[in-house]
Design an enzyme around this catalytic site. Sequence first.
Site, mmCIF file in Angstrom:
data_model
loop_
_atom_site.group_PDB
_atom_site.id
_atom_site.type_symbol
_atom_site.label_atom_id
_atom_site.label_comp_id
_atom_site.label_asym_id
_atom_site.label_seq_id
_atom_site.Cartn_x
_atom_site.Cartn_y
_atom_site.Cartn_z
ATOM 1 N N CYS A 62 0.830 -1.212 0.000
ATOM 2 C CA CYS A 62 0.000 0.000 0.000
ATOM 3 C C CYS A 62 0.862 1.259 0.000
ATOM 4 O O CYS A 62 0.543 2.253 -0.662
ATOM 5 C CB CYS A 62 -0.907 0.023 1.221
ATOM 6 S SG CYS A 62 -2.011 -1.385 1.331
HETATM 7 C C1 BEZ Z 1 0.551 -4.678 1.871
HETATM 8 O O1 BEZ Z 1 0.184 -3.555 1.554
HETATM 9 O O2 BEZ Z 1 1.707 -5.035 1.735
HETATM 10 C C2 BEZ Z 1 -0.422 -5.662 2.424
HETATM 11 C C3 BEZ Z 1 -1.528 -5.234 3.117
HETATM 12 C C4 BEZ Z 1 -2.408 -6.154 3.647
HETATM 13 C C5 BEZ Z 1 -2.189 -7.507 3.459
HETATM 14 C C6 BEZ Z 1 -1.079 -7.927 2.733
HETATM 15 C C7 BEZ Z 1 -0.196 -7.010 2.211
#
Ligand code: BEZ
Length: 211
Positions: free
Chosen positions: A45
């Site tokens: 994210c």
């Molecule tokens: C991420 O942004 O890396 C992420 C967020 C939630 C679950 C898995 C990955």
Amino acid sequence: MALRLGDIAPDFTAETTQGTINFHEWLGTSWGVLFSHPKDFTPVCTTELGYVAKIKPEFDKRNVKVIGLSVDNVESHLKWEGDIGETQGTPVNFPMIGDPERKVSDLYDMIHPNASDTMTVRSVFVIGPDKKVKLTITYPASTGRNFDEVLRVIDSLQLTAQFKVATPANWKDGGDVIIGAVVSDEEAKVLFPQGWTTVKPYLRVLPQPNK
Ligand code: BEZ
């Protein structure tokens, strides 16, 4: 029920990192991209929000407003934005909705319980100036989105809203286009006096009309 293409994008009032907004009012006459991410302070994210911030001028050029969302609150988003600025080399220059009560997430069906009960999936909604949903894409949490593809689709949506054409596989702005299947040759002669190439009677190709 999930939102479908052509549905009116549900309106809402929500707290964001740039103050309270009423979604439809905020959109005004612009196009919009509403996208959700699963959780604040997570790696994929962080890269996504940094990338969207970097290419925001490309959305501006196309008269598209961009807004993010997660089920974390605005206070958390604002803290996280410090990390995004530090690690991605750009401040976050668009609003992020805080949705701890999942009001917007539920309206847009952004929580898929068989993927996660608590986090939003990576949804993308492109909304036209008529407030109708023009594109929906859903990615899993483990896969960062291709926002260049979102821009590419917006180019196609805006072109095909203006001209009775469609865009072929992997089309990019400036590439050849296809005369819409519902357009007769008689109508096409009026619409495209510059002519076209008939590959098959149903496959009529011409250069992008506004280039
Ligand atoms: C991420 O942004 O890396 C992420 C967020 C939630 C679950 C898995 C990955």
